[in-house]
Design a protein around this motif. Structure first.
Motif, PDB file in Angstrom:
ATOM      1  N   GLU A 110      -5.609  45.726 -10.938  1.00 56.63           N
ATOM      2  CA  GLU A 110      -6.176  45.270  -9.545  1.00 56.63           C
ATOM      3  C   GLU A 110      -7.625  45.211  -9.594  1.00 56.63           C
ATOM      4  N   ARG A 111      -8.444  45.964 -10.317  1.00 54.82           N
ATOM      5  CA  ARG A 111      -9.560  45.580 -10.547  1.00 54.82           C
ATOM      6  C   ARG A 111     -10.123  44.258 -11.096  1.00 54.82           C
ATOM      7  N   TYR A 112      -9.270  43.823 -12.134  1.00 50.13           N
ATOM      8  CA  TYR A 112      -9.514  42.515 -12.718  1.00 50.13           C
ATOM      9  C   TYR A 112      -9.467  41.406 -11.442  1.00 50.13           C
ATOM     10  N   TRP A 113      -8.178  41.529 -11.127  1.00 51.82           N
ATOM     11  CA  TRP A 113      -7.980  40.574  -9.915  1.00 51.82           C
ATOM     12  C   TRP A 113      -9.131  40.586  -8.606  1.00 51.82           C
ATOM     13  N   THR A 114      -9.569  41.783  -8.248  1.00 49.29           N
ATOM     14  CA  THR A 114     -10.539  41.840  -7.372  1.00 49.29           C
ATOM     15  C   THR A 114     -11.767  41.316  -7.744  1.00 49.29           C
ATOM     16  N   ASP A 115     -12.164  41.391  -9.144  1.00 47.48           N
ATOM     17  CA  ASP A 115     -13.339  40.967  -9.720  1.00 47.48           C
ATOM     18  C   ASP A 115     -13.131  39.361  -9.572  1.00 47.48           C
ATOM     19  N   ILE A 170     -11.563  37.634  -7.634  1.00 49.49           N
ATOM     20  CA  ILE A 170     -11.883  36.937  -6.167  1.00 49.49           C
ATOM     21  C   ILE A 170     -13.445  37.097  -5.554  1.00 49.49           C
ATOM     22  N   ARG A 171     -14.056  38.239  -5.969  1.00 54.69           N
ATOM     23  CA  ARG A 171     -15.344  38.330  -5.710  1.00 54.69           C
ATOM     24  C   ARG A 171     -16.325  37.203  -6.512  1.00 54.69           C
ATOM     25  N   TYR A 172     -15.848  36.980  -7.558  1.00 57.69           N
ATOM     26  CA  TYR A 172     -16.470  35.910  -8.191  1.00 57.69           C
ATOM     27  C   TYR A 172     -16.497  34.461  -7.941  1.00 57.69           C
ATOM     28  N   ILE A 173     -15.319  34.094  -7.155  1.00 54.49           N
ATOM     29  CA  ILE A 173     -15.217  32.777  -6.854  1.00 54.49           C
ATOM     30  C   ILE A 173     -16.156  32.395  -5.661  1.00 54.49           C
ATOM     31  N   TYR A 174     -16.694  33.260  -4.704  1.00 54.32           N
ATOM     32  CA  TYR A 174     -17.473  32.989  -3.806  1.00 54.32           C
ATOM     33  C   TYR A 174     -18.782  33.188  -3.930  1.00 54.32           C
TER      34      TYR A 174
END
Length: 163
Positions: free
Chosen positions: A152-157, A159-163
């Motif tokens: 979950e933390r990896y996926w959340t990171d 998503i954050r780095y896309i923007y």
């Protein structure tokens, strides 16, 4: 030779990751089926499994529609549709926020708390059954949860780095 072993390991990890993704998806669908079956068994047909799980996750909290997704209470694609249906059926109260009139706060009604109690009892029975039958131990659950939180933390990171 060493490179071939690395390639095999990478392929193995990749295939294992794809298997994990499929398993998470199947488990979520199975969870909804288990909830649906419980409500059908009880003759409670005016609510669907997604809505029952949403009520369970909200619990005694009062939240906005936006918080439902951000706090992980709701994983579906149409929050407003399900909220509207739950309010119309008397499972939830809704009230416009005094400060931000665009925002609506929701909380369970007594009828919604009954649904939550049904789901809570179902999950308690499952936990007891799995433990009694040795399906998974407390240590096993801890390992699974730790791995899922890391994912979950990896996926959340990501998503954050896309923007």
């Amino acid at each position: 030779m060493h490179l071939a072993v690395q390639d095999t390991a990478k392929r193995g990890f990749h295939l294992g990751y794809l298997d994990s993704l499929a398993l998470v998806e199947r488990l979520h669908r199975l969870l909804l089926d288990v909830i649906k079956d419980e409500f059908e068994r009880l003759g409670q047909l005016e609510i669907n499994a997604v809505q029952a799980l949403l009520l369970f996750n909200i619990g005694e909290n009062e939240v906005t529609a936006g918080e439902l997704k951000s706090r992980g209470y709701y994983q579906g694609s149409n929050v407003s549709y399900n909220l509207k249906k739950l309010v119309e059926a008397g499972f939830m109260h809704h009230q416009r926020c005094e400060i931000d009139r665009r925002s609506v706060r929701v909380r369970l009604t007594p009828k919604g708390r009954e649904v939550r109690a049904i789901v809570a009892a179902l999950f308690a029975r499952h936990a007891e059954g799995m433990e009694a039958k040795g399906v998974i131990s407390l240590d096993g659950i801890d390992l699974v949860n730790t791995a899922l939180r890391r994912l979950e933390r990896y996926w959340t990171d990501q998503i954050r780095y896309i923007y």
